[in-house]
Design an enzyme around this catalytic site. Structure first.
Site, PDB file in Angstrom:
ATOM      1  N   PRO A  94       0.830  -1.216   0.000  1.00  0.00           N
ATOM      2  CA  PRO A  94       0.000   0.000   0.000  1.00  0.00           C
ATOM      3  C   PRO A  94       0.862   1.263   0.000  1.00  0.00           C
ATOM      4  O   PRO A  94       1.814   1.361   0.754  1.00  0.00           O
ATOM      5  CB  PRO A  94      -0.783  -0.114   1.314  1.00  0.00           C
ATOM      6  N   GLU A  95       0.505   2.194  -0.882  1.00  0.00           N
ATOM      7  CA  GLU A  95       1.197   3.479  -0.948  1.00  0.00           C
ATOM      8  C   GLU A  95       0.204   4.563  -0.514  1.00  0.00           C
ATOM      9  O   GLU A  95      -0.891   4.255  -0.052  1.00  0.00           O
ATOM     10  CB  GLU A  95       1.718   3.703  -2.370  1.00  0.00           C
ATOM     11  N   HIS A 134      -5.076 -15.286   8.863  1.00  0.00           N
ATOM     12  CA  HIS A 134      -4.031 -14.268   8.865  1.00  0.00           C
ATOM     13  C   HIS A 134      -4.354 -13.068   9.747  1.00  0.00           C
ATOM     14  O   HIS A 134      -3.728 -12.030   9.637  1.00  0.00           O
ATOM     15  CB  HIS A 134      -3.753 -13.803   7.432  1.00  0.00           C
ATOM     16  N   ARG A 179       2.001 -11.506   5.139  1.00  0.00           N
ATOM     17  CA  ARG A 179       3.467 -11.585   5.222  1.00  0.00           C
ATOM     18  C   ARG A 179       4.009 -11.147   6.583  1.00  0.00           C
ATOM     19  O   ARG A 179       5.175 -11.335   6.876  1.00  0.00           O
ATOM     20  CB  ARG A 179       4.096 -10.735   4.111  1.00  0.00           C
ATOM     21  N   ARG A 202      22.032  14.827  -5.788  1.00  0.00           N
ATOM     22  CA  ARG A 202      21.779  13.391  -5.629  1.00  0.00           C
ATOM     23  C   ARG A 202      21.946  12.714  -6.974  1.00  0.00           C
ATOM     24  O   ARG A 202      21.193  12.960  -7.903  1.00  0.00           O
ATOM     25  CB  ARG A 202      20.379  13.152  -5.064  1.00  0.00           C
TER      26      ARG A 202
END
Ligand SMILES: [Zn+2]
Length: 299
Positions: free
Chosen positions: A2-3, A94, A113, A155
């Protein structure tokens, strides 16, 4: 994983469920979720807390309590929250934690996970915790083209890697970085410091547009991401490049290329996102003809 758009969607759905409610009981079934603290201890600390607000910062979900404490939830790869329907919670192998609210309903945390984390912070600890880890919020007024340029200055890392770094900008991950770079027509391997003003402007706009699109579609469900009501996001049907190797680019028809940048699968259009952009070549060639480059840059 998820972002920002996925976490923001979860936040928007959970806020009305949690705000004003008290945690009547808390069960934490997985020690990894709260380590290095003891699950039973954290559960006891959370019990009795009343929710003041549900907020988001980057990819963190923040449950603020009336006491001034805050529960910081990071879903990592496969974490999700589920508000129980009228029939209660379904069986789930889960499930890692359950919060029972003072109205008798349950909110469950599931994580296949098990990389997700819950961290209970004391009053006054939140801002410092987040400030040391996160750059600007993409929709905050402080996030300007100039600020983005400052964050990328000196950078040499590929622009994709720089944008994945949460200290550059909070909330971007593999999906929305690829989508934003396509929108901005910037190759993912370009050194971050090499972007010119026009490219920075395009990238700034593209980041917001890609994230806004994701939020409007309630995020993308690829495997485990689910909304708190069990539904799926719809953004996965509208990706421009992410996961679309060999499919034609929406803009020019060229097959989308797949590569790896910093170990992450990366998709881009080799025609729209050239590694050596013609604009830069033209700019260096036309430096003796400032009128032409000025006209170009005003477009
Ligand atoms: Zn293209």
């Amino acid at each position: 994983m998820p972002e920002l758009p996925e976490v923001e969607t979860v936040r928007a759905k959970l806020a009305p469920v949690l705000t004003g409610r008290r945690f009547d009981s808390v069960e934490i079934a997985d020690a990894r979720l709260v380590r290095p603290y003891e699950p039973a201890e954290v559960a006891a600390e959370l019990t009795g807390e009343q929710v003041a607000a549900v907020e988001r910062r980057g990819k963190y979900l923040i449950v603020r309590f009336e006491s001034g404490r805050a529960l910081l939830i990071h879903l990592r790869m496969t974490g999700s929250l589920r508000a129980a329907g009228a029939n209660g919670l379904e069986d789930d192998a889960h499930r890692r934690a359950v919060v029972r609210l003072d109205n008798g309903s349950d909110v469950a945390y599931r994580d296949v996970r098990r990389f997700g984390t819950w961290l209970l912070l004391e009053p006054g600890e939140l801002d410092e915790y987040l400030a040391s880890r996160l750059g600007e919020e993409p929709f905050d007024a402080l996030f300007t083209t100039a600020r983005l340029g400052e964050r990328l200055r000196k950078r040499r890392a590929p622009i994709k890697a720089a944008l994945l770094d949460q200290r550059t900008l909070a909330g971007m991950g593999n999906i929305y970085v690829d989508e934003a770079l396509w929108r901005a027509r910037i190759h993912p391997l370009r050194p971050a410091e090499s972007l010119d003003r026009n490219e920075l402007r395009r990238l700034h706009r593209a980041i917001r547009a890609a994230l806004e699109h994701g939020i409007a579609r309630q995020g993308s469900t690829l495997r485990d991401y689910r909304l708190p009501d069990g539904g799926e996001g719809g953004m996965q049907h509208e990706f421009k490049v992410y996961g679309r190797g060999d499919e034609p680019c929406d803009r020019c028809g060229t097959p989308i290329a797949k590569s790896r940048v910093g170990g992450r699968g990366t998709w881009f259009c080799p025609a729209c996102q050239p590694e050596r952009p013609a604009a830069a070549q033209a700019a260096s060639k036309s430096s003796s003809r400032p009128s032409r480059s000025r006209r170009q840059s005003s477009v």
